[in-house]
Motif scaffolding. Structure first.
Motif, short mmCIF file in Angstrom:
data_model
loop_
_atom_site.label_atom_id
_atom_site.label_comp_id
_atom_site.label_asym_id
_atom_site.label_seq_id
_atom_site.Cartn_x
_atom_site.Cartn_y
_atom_site.Cartn_z
N LEU A 40 0.87 -1.18 0.00
CA LEU A 40 0.00 0.00 0.00
C LEU A 40 0.90 1.23 0.00
N ASP A 52 -1.87 9.18 -7.76
CA ASP A 52 -2.74 8.16 -8.38
C ASP A 52 -2.52 8.05 -9.88
N ASP A 76 -0.58 2.19 -9.80
CA ASP A 76 -1.79 1.38 -9.60
C ASP A 76 -1.88 0.93 -8.15
N PHE A 127 -2.43 0.56 -4.12
CA PHE A 127 -3.56 0.82 -3.23
C PHE A 127 -3.26 2.07 -2.40
N ASP A 167 -3.77 4.42 0.57
CA ASP A 167 -4.22 4.39 1.96
C ASP A 167 -4.09 5.82 2.50
N LYS A 224 -11.72 10.65 -2.46
CA LYS A 224 -12.18 9.53 -3.31
C LYS A 224 -11.94 9.90 -4.78
N GLY A 259 -8.50 9.51 -5.97
CA GLY A 259 -7.96 8.16 -6.17
C GLY A 259 -7.77 7.33 -4.92
N ALA A 260 -8.24 7.82 -3.76
CA ALA A 260 -8.10 7.04 -2.52
C ALA A 260 -8.82 5.70 -2.64
N ASP A 261 -8.23 4.65 -2.07
CA ASP A 261 -8.89 3.35 -1.97
C ASP A 261 -9.41 3.11 -0.56
N LEU A 262 -8.66 3.59 0.41
CA LEU A 262 -8.99 3.48 1.83
C LEU A 262 -8.88 4.85 2.44
N LEU A 272 -15.47 3.19 -0.72
CA LEU A 272 -14.12 3.17 -0.14
C LEU A 272 -14.00 2.12 0.95
#
Ligand code: DX5
Ligand code: ZN
Length: 215
Positions: A30, A55, A59, A61, A63, A79, A82-85, A108
């Motif tokens: 991450l 982002d 690619d 993840f 965090d 979001k 490009g946030a995933d978490l 998310l």
């Protein structure tokens, strides 16, 4: 198998693209992005524009750790960047249910964090709402601080609760983590180790990644 999340705060920002490419090349799990508002914490870092730039070149993840007094006002912006978490602090939202729902509705992964001086019992009853528990092992605001040893007890207590209640919440540990203390942190129950200074200043980043992921 532990996961490693380099904290970009310690990267060389003049060469950010190369630093991110190096993280990708080394197969980190991450990327940990520290967002500070100069209010919840006494420092200012960067915002959605930089996250979007990151982002656009990876690619990996993303965090995103929000050290903000009004995190919910920025969920959507991060979001879109490009946030995933997204992780926010229980100190700001002692009843975090509505924020967890907001994050879920945005598609998310959800994270909740607590500072080193807080009792883990504050967060345990809410853990079923979260994919990640971010245990702070320094007071947030700055990279390069020393690991606070009492965090080990916090990690252990969280691990026991998660296992006893059969939750899927991952334990991530943030602050002062390095190649020297990683093993005991994982033994205490951590799944993900954030490393800022330890990763970006490492003489041999590759072996740090390999050794951490082997724990
Ligand atoms: C502290 C941040 C951490 C920090 C970690 O406020 O949340 O993620 O960047 O840096 P190191 O690993 O240097 O302690
Ligand atoms: Zn962080």
């Amino acid at each position: 198998m532990a996961k490693i999340a380099p904290s970009i705060l310690a990267a060389d920002f003049a060469r950010l693209g190369e630093e991110i490419a190096d993280c990708d090349r080394l197969g980190v799990d991450l990327l940990h992005l520290d967002i500070m508002d100069g209010h919840f914490v006494p420092n200012i870092s960067y915002g959605p524009a930089i996250v979007k730039t990151i982002d656009s070149v990876t690619d990996s993840f993303l965090d995103v750790h929000l050290m903000l007094s009004e995190p919910e006002n920025y969920f959507e912006a991060f979001k879109k960047a490009g946030a995933d978490l997204i992780t926010f602090h229980i100190e700001i939202h002692p009843d975090p249910k509505a924020c967890a729902k907001q994050l879920r509705n945005l598609g998310l992964a959800t994270g909740i964090s607590l500072n080193p001086d807080k009792n883990i019992d504050l967060v345990l009853p809410h853990l079923h709402l979260f994919d990640y528990l971010l245990v702070m092992s320094v007071f947030p605001g700055f990279g390069g601080q020393s690991f606070i040893e009492s965090s080990i007890d916090t990690i252990r207590a969280a691990r026991e609760y998660i296992d006893a209640n059969k939750l899927n919440t991952k334990i991530e540990v943030d602050g002062g983590v390095d190649g020297g203390n990683a093993a005991k942190i994982v033994q205490a129950g951590a799944d993900v180790l954030v490393m800022g200074t330890a990763f970006f200043r490492a003489a041999d980043r590759k072996s740090l990644v390999t050794q951490t992921q082997a724990l």
